[in-house]
Design an enzyme around this catalytic site. Structure first.
Site, short mmCIF file in Angstrom:
data_model
loop_
_atom_site.label_atom_id
_atom_site.label_comp_id
_atom_site.label_asym_id
_atom_site.label_seq_id
_atom_site.Cartn_x
_atom_site.Cartn_y
_atom_site.Cartn_z
CB THR A 1 -0.79 0.04 1.07
OG1 THR A 1 -1.66 -1.01 1.19
CG2 THR A 1 -1.73 1.35 1.38
CB THR B 1 0.14 -3.89 6.23
OG1 THR B 1 -1.09 -3.71 5.58
CG2 THR B 1 0.93 -2.56 6.28
#
Length: 564
Positions: A19, A116
């Protein structure tokens, strides 16, 4: 662990995707190329004047001065192609490990920029792949892309670069939301909030605030002059089975079929599961046929024990205890152990029961018996007398042995010190006493014994930390109560930045941390540098449970922030 020295520290930042560098295309986020170019536009990540003056390559950036006499220079290596972390497998993690191996001699540390969703898995796998690390490997990422106006990516990446560049912590770590965790102790606990990761059964290795606090005794020591070994033969055929009430034995039998070679089984509570004969029989048969099953609790905190009959039944079926390992670490360790050539089934089970990379906390008795009884060694050492050589040996070894006993919760060994009239306020090189160590570890029985034997409740280590402060940071409420009852008080220096710490805990919804500070006597209405207090921060963040908790503490009402 030591602070890194030298005028320049060179790091390799391996950008795998995630991200942090994503861009919006068609209303969805996709991996975005050119992270180095983005970082060059952000002054906090690049000093263009220094780069030009020193003719740095296009892919190499330099941070603004971290200290007057040191610069951190880092090269961004972008993977081809970039990955969404949900697509990462052992194959990609092997590539990362081999990249570190190829560049190991050129750089003093490594930062892995990773998505993540599977970062905790990646950190665990890399910790087993990379043996004999002498340099830091820090994983980080973000919940929001770095180019967004409000992003956690900037702080996370900058923190990872600073930790890898300024400190010699020879482990695979994960840096997120101002905390440096041991990588194989982490798990992702929140899909949206910036405090996305936690380390349930081990405190952070370091915490970043107005100062950087390093938990020195938690950092694993480098293995002398040993060379880096990369284990790329990881077994992919491992799986995760979560038990639930009423799970059919037929489903378990189907799951345990070849080509599966190892299973991490998530059980209830402290390692318990259904004791139905047909289910236990399926587990027993699979174990007898050579399938390795590791028992891990599905609870976020705590460990597998044999306190209950159902837990004993699991052990009786040939299942290996995972103690307090996360499921991510257990899967990685299982893959690593099964990938080691030439080992018997019994050898593999013994390896799984050992702490290899700091991934588990073994019971104190197991730690002491791994290489012989610590207590016997202490008794032998204490009984030596008469010679200058013996006295010198005692002066050198006794502090370390006393702290080791306190760390392990070994009351018998500490009692040997008492019976031979030895000082229990012995300090090591960093000023730690056995009470410091026992308080940090949360060993209430050891703390009780030390206090009864005259341990100095107000002892300070070289960082000015008291046992009470260490107990607060470890959230050990029973130990905090014991120390307070013995007269322990937090010093003005320890409370100097408490307002900022309380606001940080409130923003993260950390009720347990706030309760620990309150129990230690801190004023929960203490403002941070902006004049806000924890209650106001919790209200602004919508953390209703924290608001209710703070309102229940009658002395924690704070005034409105002062205008600037």
């Amino acid at each position: 662990m030591a602070r890194a020295m030298g005028p320049e520290r060179r790091l390799l930042a391996i950008y795998t995707g995630g991200t942090i560098g994503m861009r919006s295309e068609g209303g969805v986020l996709v991996p975005g190329r050119g992270l180095a170019a983005v970082l060059k536009t952000l002054h906090m990540f690049h000093d263009e004047e220094y780069a030009q003056a020193h003719s740095l390559p296009e892919d190499t950036l330099v941070l603004p001065p971290a200290s007057p006499d040191q610069r951190i220079i880092y090269t961004v290596l972008e993977c081809q192609p970039l990955f969404d972390s949900s697509d990462m497998t052992i194959t990609e993690w092997v590539q990362i490990a081999q990249t570190i191996e190829r560049h190991y001699a050129q750089y003093q540390g490594f930062v892995v920029i990773h998505g993540t969703d599977t970062m905790a898995f990646a950190a665990s796998v890399l910790s087993f792949m990379l043996e004999n690390l002498q340099k830091p490997v820090v994983l980080t990422g973000a919940q929001v892309p770095i180019h967004a106006l409000w992003s956690d990516g900037r702080e996370n990446l900058l923190g990872a670069l600073l930790m890898a560049g300024q400190y010699v912590i020879p482990e695979v770590c994960l840096f997120f939301q101002n905390q440096l965790f041991r990588g194989n102790r982490t798990t992702k606990v929140d899909a949206r909030r910036f405090a996305a990761f936690c380390s349930p059964n081990l405190p952070p290795l370091a915490t970043v605030g107005a100062d950087v606090t390093i938990n020195r005794e938690l950092v694993r020591k480098a293995c002398g002059k040993s060379h880096l070994v990369v284990h790329s033969s990881m077994e992919p055929d491992v799986g995760l089975l979560r038990l639930y009430p009423g799970i059919p034995a037929s489903l378990v039998r189907t799951f345990l079929q070849p080509p599966l070679k190892g299973v991490v089984m998530e059980t209830f509570g402290s390692g318990n599961g259904p004791t139905k004969p047909d289910l236990l029989q399926e587990l027993r048969v699979a174990a007898e046929q050579g399938l390795i099953i590791v028992n891990c609790t599905h609870c976020l905190q705590g460990a597998v024990t044999s306190d209950y009959a159902s837990g004993m039944a699991m052990a009786g079926a040939g299942i290996v205890s995972g103690f307090d390992m996360t499921s991510e670490a257990a899967l990685a360790k299982l893959s690593y152990v099964l990938g080691q050539p030439g080992l018997s089934l019994n050898d593999r089970k013994k390896l799984l029961a050992k702490d290899l990379r700091g991934e588990m906390t073994l019971p104190a008795t197991d730690v002491l018996l791994q290489d012989g009884m610590l207590g016997c060694r202490v008794a032998w050492l204490l009984s030596m007398n008469g010679s200058q050589e013996a006295d010198t040996m005692k002066d050198v070894l006794l502090p370390g042995l006393a702290l080791a006993a306190a760390h392990a919760g070994d009351l018998d060994t500490l009692q040997a010190f008492v019976e031979l009239d030895r000082d229990l306020n012995l300090k090591d090189y960093s000023g730690q006493t056995p009470l410091h160590v026992a308080a940090r570890r949360g060993h209430a029985a050891v703390v009780t014994m030390l206090l009864q034997r005259g341990a100095d409740v107000d002892a300070r280590n070289e960082d000015g930390q008291s046992p009470l402060l260490l107990a607060v940071r470890g959230r050990h409420q029973s130990v905090i109560g014991l120390l307070r009852a013995a007269g322990a008080r937090l010093s003005p220096q320890e409370l100097e930045d408490v307002g900022t710490e309380l606001c940080r805990l409130a923003s993260r919804g950390d009720s347990e941390g706030l309760r620990a500070w309150w129990q230690a006597g801190a004023d929960l209405g203490q403002p941070d540098y902006d004049g806000h207090c924890a209650l106001q921060v919790a209200e602004a963040a919508g953390n209703a449970d924290v608001v209710a908790l703070l309102q229940s503490f009658k002395d924690s009402v704070c005034a409105q922030p002062q205008p600037h």
